[in-house]
Write a protein that holds these residues in place. Structure first.
Motif, short mmCIF file in Angstrom:
data_model
loop_
_atom_site.label_atom_id
_atom_site.label_comp_id
_atom_site.label_asym_id
_atom_site.label_seq_id
_atom_site.Cartn_x
_atom_site.Cartn_y
_atom_site.Cartn_z
N LEU A 192 0.81 -1.21 0.00
CA LEU A 192 0.00 0.00 0.00
C LEU A 192 0.84 1.26 0.00
O LEU A 192 0.38 2.32 -0.43
N TRP A 265 -4.44 -6.63 1.65
CA TRP A 265 -3.40 -5.69 1.22
C TRP A 265 -2.90 -6.05 -0.18
O TRP A 265 -2.64 -5.17 -1.02
N TYR A 268 -5.65 -5.13 -2.96
CA TYR A 268 -5.69 -3.68 -3.16
C TYR A 268 -4.40 -3.19 -3.81
O TYR A 268 -4.42 -2.38 -4.75
N THR A 271 -3.91 -4.26 -7.58
CA THR A 271 -4.85 -3.50 -8.41
C THR A 271 -4.30 -2.10 -8.65
O THR A 271 -4.33 -1.58 -9.78
N ILE A 324 -11.16 -3.00 2.91
CA ILE A 324 -10.01 -2.85 2.01
C ILE A 324 -10.30 -3.54 0.68
O ILE A 324 -10.09 -2.97 -0.40
N SER A 327 -13.09 -1.82 -1.50
CA SER A 327 -12.58 -0.66 -2.23
C SER A 327 -11.70 -1.10 -3.40
O SER A 327 -11.81 -0.58 -4.52
N GLY A 328 -10.82 -2.08 -3.14
CA GLY A 328 -9.95 -2.57 -4.20
C GLY A 328 -10.71 -3.20 -5.35
O GLY A 328 -10.38 -2.99 -6.53
N PHE A 394 -11.11 2.85 4.62
CA PHE A 394 -11.30 2.13 3.36
C PHE A 394 -12.78 1.95 3.03
O PHE A 394 -13.14 1.86 1.85
#
Length: 408
Positions: A192, A265, A268, A271, A324, A327-328, A394
């Motif tokens: 991240l 992690w 996300y 991506t 997380i 959102s990803g 997130f």
């Protein structure tokens, strides 16, 4: 002869009509129905929660970190160079400003962001990306605070100083803080922090920062994941040769278990790396590790804190991991050309958000947070079944992304 031709034409038209009907039936049968999720209500709930909590959070020397089980107000920790969660609260405020365009949220975000300027020179750990980008990065991108540019570039320089070219990754922790490991440590969370480096390359820092980020992502892709697409938490490398010495965990159930937030992690992070590079190998990898994660989820789409726990003895979930990934996956769905995969990831994200916003996980009416039932580090005995500030961050990022997607 004319009769034969007429009969043939009738047959052809009939076959064509039948083919069209069959095609329509197949399309209807395979169509993916969008999940029923009330985005406007979820956003309204978040704003209402901030209306309650912001007047209580007035000490600029501290930031909210968690709400303990059974309590309803944020526990604040002193701002400190080692506290990786400090940037998430200002980030939440920037997202609320982006969603509502109300100046009061911008002013609150500025106030909560600018107390961290001195953190731009942190070199003792990798978390400067977590600390600075949600605050200063979003301030620049969403709030138009162009004066934050130099602070972000200095922050990227500080993060890049921890890159070891012999290993090919940014060193995460110090050995003094984590004496179990003697040499170069890299954790999956570090993916991240790469966004800060990509940003710096685009805004005057030069290609070196992007090169470091890409090399880190490639090395992590090679060494941090099992053949089935699940990840380890901690990799210890030989600082000179770059060889992998150990694959362990700090927050998972055991060294070989599948810690759910670690997988989050990765999803996300890869991506984001694909978005920044356009290199299809990162897209393919993001899809692989996403599919591995989705196969392990319970029915409500909110993972247990580790996928390998005995669920007959332990039912603790991690809403932060779900936020997380939600959102990803929303972003991932915008980057995929294949319609079925795009719809599959999009609807998986909506299912996650639907559960998170439900009474089972929402903090509305119970506490000052957006979400409840996150797990920070159960294996270490703390932050178990609590509200966590990064879960809220997130979650509201996902809502902001979804609002923009629907607007387009």
């Amino acid at each position: 002869m004319r009769l034969i031709i007429i009969v043939l034409l009738i047959c052809l038209v009939g076959c064509k009509d039948q083919k069209n009907e069959n095609t329509e039936e197949i399309a209807q049968a395979t169509a993916v129905k969008e999940v029923d999720f009330d985005l406007d209500e979820a956003i309204e709930d978040c704003e209402d929660q901030l209306e309650i909590s912001v007047p209580k959070l007035t000490d600029l020397t501290k930031h909210p970190r968690l709400i303990e089980t059974g309590e309803n107000e944020w526990k604040e920790l002193e701002n400190h160079r080692l506290r990786w969660t400090s940037g998430f609260y200002p980030g939440i405020l920037w997202y609320m400003y982006d969603i509502t365009k109300e100046d009061k949220w911008k002013q609150e975000a500025i106030k909560r962001t600018e107390v961290f300027e001195d953190f731009k020179t942190i070199t003792e750990h990798h978390d400067i990306g977590f600390m600075m980008f949600p605050a200063y990065g979003l301030g620049y991108e969403l709030g138009g605070m162009t004066e934050y540019k130099d602070i972000l570039l200095t922050s990227a320089e500080s993060l890049a100083s921890r890159f070891n070219p012999k290993v090919g990754t940014i060193r995460s922790w110090s050995n003094k803080m984590h004496p179990r490991w003697k040499q170069h440590i890299t954790i999956i969370d570090n993916m991240l922090n790469l966004e800060l480096l990509f940003w710096a390359s685009d805004y005057g820092g030069g290609p070196v920062y992007k090169d470091i980020a890409v090399t880190h992502a490639e090395t992590t892709m090679k060494n941090h994941f099992r053949d089935d697409g699940t990840s380890w938490h901690v990799i210890e490398y030989d600082s000179i040769t770059g060889d992998v010495l150990n694959r362990h965990t700090k927050q998972g159930l055991n060294d070989d278990s599948r810690w759910s937030r670690g997988q989050a992690w990765g999803i996300y992070g890869y991506t984001m790396v694909y978005r920044e590079t356009g290199d299809k190998k990162f897209l393919d990898f993001a899809k692989k590790i996403t599919d591995a994660y989705l196969k392990l989820l319970p029915e409500d789409y909110i993972p247990h804190w580790d996928f390998d726990i005995d669920t007959t003895q332990d039912d603790d979930r991690d809403a932060s991991a779900a936020a997380i990934v939600a959102s990803g996956l929303l972003e991932l769905s915008t980057l995929i050309e294949n319609e079925r995969d795009r719809e599959r990831y999009y609807n998986a994200a909506l299912n996650m958000l639907k559960s998170l916003s439900s009474p089972a996980y929402s903090g509305v009416g119970k506490a000052d947070s957006f979400l409840l039932h996150s797990t920070g580090a159960k294996s270490l005995g703390h932050e178990i079944d609590v509200a966590l500030i990064y879960a809220d961050y997130f979650y509201i990022e996902a809502l902001d992304r979804l609002k923009k997607m629907k607007g387009q």
